[in-house]
Scaffold this active site. Sequence first.
Site, PDB file in Angstrom:
ATOM      1  N   PRO A   1       0.780  -1.238   0.000  1.00  0.00           N
ATOM      2  CA  PRO A   1       0.000   0.000   0.000  1.00  0.00           C
ATOM      3  C   PRO A   1       0.813   1.290   0.000  1.00  0.00           C
ATOM      4  CG  PRO A   1       0.045  -0.936   2.188  1.00  0.00           C
ATOM      5  CD  PRO A   1       0.729  -1.935   1.292  1.00  0.00           C
TER       6      PRO A   1
ATOM      7  N   ASP B   1       4.738   2.303 -10.960  1.00  0.00           N
ATOM      8  CA  ASP B   1       3.539   3.129 -10.879  1.00  0.00           C
ATOM      9  C   ASP B   1       3.772   4.285  -9.920  1.00  0.00           C
ATOM     10  OD1 ASP B   1       2.054   1.636 -12.628  1.00  0.00           O
ATOM     11  OD2 ASP B   1       1.098   0.413 -11.097  1.00  0.00           O
TER      12      ASP B   1
ATOM     13  N   LYS C   1      -0.189   6.094 -13.512  1.00  0.00           N
ATOM     14  CA  LYS C   1      -1.450   6.728 -13.880  1.00  0.00           C
ATOM     15  C   LYS C   1      -1.936   7.567 -12.709  1.00  0.00           C
ATOM     16  CE  LYS C   1      -2.904   2.738 -16.695  1.00  0.00           C
ATOM     17  NZ  LYS C   1      -1.801   1.824 -16.355  1.00  0.00           N
TER      18      LYS C   1
ATOM     19  N   GLY D   1       1.529  -0.922  -7.150  1.00  0.00           N
ATOM     20  CA  GLY D   1       0.974  -0.705  -5.830  1.00  0.00           C
ATOM     21  C   GLY D   1       0.038  -1.837  -5.450  1.00  0.00           C
TER      22      GLY D   1
ATOM     23  N   ASP E   1      -1.519  -5.311  -4.706  1.00  0.00           N
ATOM     24  CA  ASP E   1      -1.290  -6.648  -5.249  1.00  0.00           C
ATOM     25  C   ASP E   1      -1.577  -6.628  -6.741  1.00  0.00           C
ATOM     26  OD1 ASP E   1      -1.166  -9.797  -4.454  1.00  0.00           O
ATOM     27  OD2 ASP E   1      -2.605  -9.448  -6.075  1.00  0.00           O
TER      28      ASP E   1
END
Length: 411
Positions: free
Chosen positions: A164, A187, A209, A240, A242
């Site tokens: 997380p 990411d 994104k 990020g 799973d």
Amino acid sequence: MTTLLAVDTAGRKVLVVGGGPAAAHRAAALALEGAHVLVVAPRICEALVDLHIDGHVEWRRDVVTPDDLDDVWLVHTATGDLATDARVAAWAESRRVWCLTAGAPGVTPGAVGAAASARVPTADEVNVALAGSGALPPGRRVARPDPVTRRDHPGRVVLVGGGPGDVDLLTVRGRRALALADVVVTDRLGPVAVLDELGPGVEVVDVGKAPGRHPVPQNEINRILVDRARRGQTVVRLKGGDPFVLGRGGEEVVACREAGVSVEVVPGVSSAVAAPAAAGIPLTHRGTVAAVHIVNGHDELSDAACLAVRDRSATVVVLMGVATLAATVHRALVRGASPTTPVAIVERGCTPTQRVTRAELATVVAVARRREVTSPAVVVIGDVAAPGLLEVDLEQLLDGSTLPVTAERMA
């Protein structure tokens, strides 16, 4: 030959070139040290947007030019593009300004096309320096992964669930995969700070994104993974949470297998579980609820999720659901959910800036708007989100009415 130094950047202008997670992490660290940070990039990730809005960094929305190095004490390039990083490093070299490059191969300072004139020291160098100064007790070492020796091998892709956001929640297997990486495709979410631990020569490619902004579409991400693996590189796709929980990891696995590329999946701690837990919200609780329903906030709340909220038969967890919160709430109410159903929104779970907003289903949209709730956030709908669920009545505890049954009490 290099000399190990500590550089004081407080009150001095520092240039960070790049707008991805690596640049964000470096900029945040420099700002925390008191540096005047200028970020130059055409686009920036959400973490940098937050730093800019909060006044911690200045952002020039453009392509970097030599003039951006005016009055700069230190340059840090983190564009993910080797040619751009090398060009900026050459400008810094000509001005006698120290330059660090994140995730790009270093070459001898002063050489033509030098990637950097400074670098982060290895663990061995830190240990030697600290031991020599007496700051490190005998037998103790600083734990920081050193670069591993590369071997010729067929290329492969490893999808790593980064958890997380807190580096401590990245699995041991995930760290091992990163230690062997030639390329890290990352990411904006997840443990961005772990990028500091990459060895020299590891390339970082930012494909993150943000809400309403997808600069690198999924098919292009798939192409990058396959292309780099076909070059014989070990590619770590750092995601990020799973990879297989609303992370599009399945699509990336399919793309690799269709291309004949070896692919491995390293599970991660999903924010769907971790963020509520960090906020003290159990997704299941004996006597309250025994099932969980995880949904994508981009889509309309499903009939099954509406039924779970209405009948209170399962906790509903909504990922990426801040922008669509009003629509989610409206659909749940229309389908018969009680207006008093507890809701909790956990922003930036498992990070130092975590914040929890609680309200009833009928009022949560107004409360979230008033508190200016933003993504990334996890929305929890159900009785487990009620405040005080895990609190203990101290008066009852003191008079023994809620003490656990032990052998001594039974006697």
